[in-house]
Design an enzyme around this catalytic site. Structure first.
Site, PDB file in Angstrom:
ATOM      1  CB  SER A 688      82.035  21.396 -12.876  1.00 23.74           C
ATOM      2  OG  SER A 688      81.189  21.741 -11.747  1.00 23.74           O
ATOM      3  CG  ASP A 761      75.228  24.542 -16.009  1.00 23.78           C
ATOM      4  OD1 ASP A 761      75.097  23.908 -15.035  1.00 23.78           O
ATOM      5  OD2 ASP A 761      76.465  24.809 -15.949  1.00 23.78           O
ATOM      6  CG  HIS A 795      77.234  21.015 -14.898  1.00 25.35           C
ATOM      7  ND1 HIS A 795      77.613  22.286 -14.850  1.00 25.35           N
ATOM      8  CD2 HIS A 795      77.965  20.148 -14.025  1.00 25.35           C
ATOM      9  CE1 HIS A 795      78.939  22.433 -14.066  1.00 25.35           C
ATOM     10  NE2 HIS A 795      78.825  21.058 -13.634  1.00 25.35           N
TER      11      HIS A 795
END
Length: 829
Positions: A688, A761, A795
């Site tokens: 991330s 995601d 994610h």
């Protein structure tokens, strides 16, 4: 390749992908390397990495409210891709499993065991089906029952565990609607439950026509500057809105522990239902049109009402409009009432916060929020409890003479906690704590709570009613040292009752009495996994409640050290260094290293310099972090401080790159000085915002031989209304957004970078296109790069096949470009 096959194989593109080759793009997995064979399908890493993924998981520990029993929930291994790949609806920020009318979820319990706190004896729970899929466990206040949901193939079922008999059964035939909540909660403590059920009679879900009714149009008529971040999974068509309505449709019901059910109230698009502590009223929140195509569901118009327990509306509390044009800044909120709830210490008293100054943090005002309360039957005017200069950020109720209200202001990182007397409107608020939220050394801890007669958590006070018990992580210059304090509300002085001692990391889980002398802790050491204990103040040895074993005994000899060092401008930094078993840097020399980091923003250098974490925590070797590479002979530097500081009026990101480079240089210099890393064979990685960091470091330094960037964002023009803690929009800080975007400097990336991304995601800003476009840029510029996209993954990756493939990718990348790299160091940039 067929469409069905493409759904179950990761997309892998090599660094020499031929432009315009349709055959290459059609393949589900392609090396695209003329000198080597194509590789397709999910891959397995070496056996030592597979063993980490398949290591047993410790049960979850859920202590009952009376502190007499605990529930242990056993956990299976990771779900398979076949389960993760089940159909999923993506509607207005929600991810819904349409087959069961619930939020998409894949991590369930598969067994229950009861633990008696006094004796330490355990009892296995009988009555569970062969495939329990247990979720959302809730104790009754008297600890006679445990309610939980079981996710069956055709819906979410409500189950009940009889604690005395250690036996579970399905309580009702009706199915829960768990799209936005668990779908059940205890009503007035112990004898009945409030349920959110799927409608008894509902037409089939609407099906969108394959023939469009017309274009999908959006329009704005101007207005004030607003801050709307980029969200995934938004509604796109009128059919999407109809389907969202259908999924949210539910009806409330009350069920007793005998399984008798009574449906109440109308079928509605309910997203929330909170029973009052006395169980006589229900605070409901419904969605209503119009919906938005750029906002998530929680910013849609809402109707907030109070119903009686028969489902009849008593009062409309608020009609909240679309939260479309919020002012700019992280401290911005919509005008009008928000954050409704029931006082947990009263039968039926509502509270809420209400913004002043238009909810705009840029407006200079003495008061930005007011906390109100109003007791049933709601015929008296709302009563003001506290006017706050900052934003309301939470309240803990005790009694008419005690409640704690916290306000905070993100821009300055200020936070403070007030004691109020909610039963005495004329009483002046009393300031208990004031600090910077980023100053963890000054964190006083969290007040302990206990259940009241309504089964609601309220502040636990000592027998004299004048003291609270505060438990905290105990951040300090010597690392985290959790503690338990007794805090005198009159003198505002804390008395330390207990503090974690080396070589253990031990933290308070719950108090067992009002003296603070007896409590349950979770204790671990570098070589011992976390287990639960009963501890008495003044006694050296606690009594063990659980005996969870080390899930990865092959790493028993891993060495861990908390290291401290300085960056060039004098800011103190910390990191946790891991060394493989039986490795001696003096004897064996420096090794290839993997660093794994995540930048964080601060307003003061003092806060950024504080020591993080503890050297005494268990050596958890997880597949998710960098520690797995210890099995492959690497040394690992986990969580090296990457502070980005903006003091005073300066914003942290104004000097992001300069500070990031100093952070990385300091970390590299320190591990080389310690002799545990070969300067020419160090990799950097992150997930991330850590992936964003990785790309920037490869673009602006030659400190690292290679990088691993998972689920990142690389082009900040695609997140124009803020990212991370940046609250300026792109047009207010164009230079900052451009300078921070590694996409703009892809031509400067000279060291190999591996990009991994979940194809679905669900995180704001990290759309898969970020990695796709970054890969395309690097490929076109002739860089050494690779992109692996994982089907059906969000994610955070969930399927066993995806995790195995991720480790295969990372291991191969590091092996080729770091472990076996030539010994010469990259040239400084």
């Amino acid at each position: 390749m067929s469409r069905s096959r493409k759904l179950i194989a990761p997309l892998v593109l090599g660094s020499t992908l031929a432009a315009g080759s349709a055959a290459v793009f059609a393949a589900s997995s392609t090396e695209a390397n003329a000198s080597g064979p194509a590789i397709s399908g999910y891959q397995l890493p070496v056996p030592e990495l597979q063993a980490i993924v398949d290591a047993p998981r410790a049960p979850q520990f859920r202590l009952g409210p009376q502190r007499k029993q605990a529930l242990l929930i056993s956990l299976p291994g990771l779900p398979g891709i076949a389960e993760v790949a089940q159909p999923e609806l993506k509607l207005a920020g929600l991810r819904i499993n349409p087959r069961v009318r619930a939020s998409s979820h894949f991590d369930f319990g598969n067994g229950l065991t009861l633990l008696d706190i006094a004796s330490g004896k355990t009892r296995s729970v009988s009555g569970l089906p062969a495939n329990p899929r247990i979720e959302n466990v809730a104790w009754s206040n008297d600890e006679r029952w445990v309610a939980f949901s079981r996710w069956a193939d055709d819906g979410v079922e409500l189950w009940l565990l009889d604690v005395e008999k250690a036996s579970a059964k399905k309580l009702i035939k009706d199915k829960l609607n768990a799209t936005t909540s668990a779908g059940f909660s205890w009503l007035n403590g112990s004898r009945s439950l409030l349920l959110k059920l799927t409608p008894a009679k509902q037409a089939a879900a609407p099906v969108a026509s394959i023939v469009p009714a017309g274009p999908n149009m959006q329009e704005t008529r101007g207005g004030k500057l607003t801050q709307t971040r980029t969200y995934p999974d938004m509604l796109k068509t009128a059919a999407d809105a109809d389907l969202l309505d259908w999924q949210l449709q539910s009806q409330l019901a009350v069920a007793n522990v005998q399984g008798e059910v009574k449906r109440i109230g109308p079928v509605a698009t309910l997203i929330g239902a909170q029973a009052s502590p006395d169980g006589k009223l229900i605070l409901t929140t419904q969605m209503h049109r119009p919906y938005s195509t750029i906002l998530p569901v929680y910013r849609f118009p809402q109707l907030v009402e109070v119903w009686d327990i028969q489902g009849h509306k008593l009062k409309t509390i608020a009609e909240r409009p679309m939260q479309e044009r919020l002012p700019s800044g992280n401290d911005a909120v919509q005008t009008g009432p928000r954050e409704f709830g029931w006082r947990s210490d009263q039968p039926a008293t509502l509270y809420w916060a209400e913004a002043q100054a238009g909810g705009d943090p840029e407006v200079i005002a003495d008061v930005h929020d007011i906390l109100f309360q109003q007791a049933a039957p709601f015929d008296a005017a709302p009563q003001k409890l506290l006017a706050m200069a900052w934003r309301f950020s939470g309240v803990q109720w005790g009694n008419d003479g005690l409640a704690l209200v916290t306000e905070s202001w993100w821009k300055t990182r200020d936070t403070r906690t007030w004691r109020i007397q909610p039963g005495h409107a004329d009483a002046r608020p009393d300031l208990l704590f004031a600090r910077k939220s980023e100053d963890q050394y000054a964190n006083p801890g969290t007040p302990s709570t206990s259940p009241n007669a309504y089964g609601r958590a309220v502040l636990r006070t000592a027998a004299d009613g004048k003291s609270l018990f505060l438990a905290g992580v105990g951040a300090s210059p010597e690392g985290d040292r959790p503690f338990l304090d007794r805090f005198d509300l009159d003198s505002k002085q804390a008395t330390r009752l207990w503090r974690s001692q080396a070589p253990y990391y031990e933290q308070v889980a719950a108090l067992l009495d009002d003296s603070g002398n007896n409590f349950v802790t979770s204790r671990e050491s570098t070589q011992e996994p976390a287990n639960f204990y009963v501890r008495t103040v003044g006694k050296d040895e606690p009594r063990a409640l659980t005996h969870f074993t080390d899930p990865t005994p092959q790493f028993k000899g891993v060495q861990k050290q908390q290291i401290r060092y300085k960056r060039a401008d004098g800011v103190d930094l910390t990191a946790t260094l891991y060394l493989p078993p039986d490795y001696d840097p003096k004897r064996d020399g420096p090794r290839p290293m993997l660093m794994w980091a995540y930048p964080r923003e601060f307003k003061t250098a003092e806060a950024a310099s504080q020591v993080k974490d503890s050297p005494y925590k268990f050596n958890r070797i997880s597949y998710w972090g960098p520690h797995v590479m210890l099995a492959r002979g690497y040394t690992v530097l986990d969580g090296p401080s990457m502070p980005i500081i903006g003091e005073g009026k300066q914003e942290p990101n104004d000097t992001y790159l300069d500070q990031l480079k100093m952070d990385a240089q300091a970390a590299v210099d320190e591990v080389v000085r310690l002799g545990v890393a070969d300067r020419s064979r160090i990799a950097i990685g992150g997930h991330s915002y850590g992936a964003f960091m990785t790309a920037n470091l490869l673009a602006h330094t030659r400190l690292f031989r290679a990088g691993i960037a998972r689920s990142g964002a690389y082009n900040r023009t695609l997140t124009p209304f803020g990212f991370q803690s940046e609250d300026r929009n792109y047009w207010e800080a164009i230079d900052v957004y451009q300078a921070m975007s590694p996409f703009n400097f892809a031509h400067q990336i000279k060291d190999p970078i591996l990009l991994i991304h979940g194809e679905q995601d669900n995180n704001s800003g990290t759309f898969p296109i970020q990695s796709e476009r970054m890969y395309q840029a690097l490929q076109g510029l002739g860089a050494v790069t690779r992109l692996s996209t994982l089907p059906n993954e969000s994610h955070a990756y969930r399927a066993r096949e995806s995790i195995m493939h991720m480790l295969w990718e990372e291991d191969r990348w590091l092996d080729k470009y770091v472990k076996n790299a030539k010994p010469e160091a990259p040239a400084a940039k």
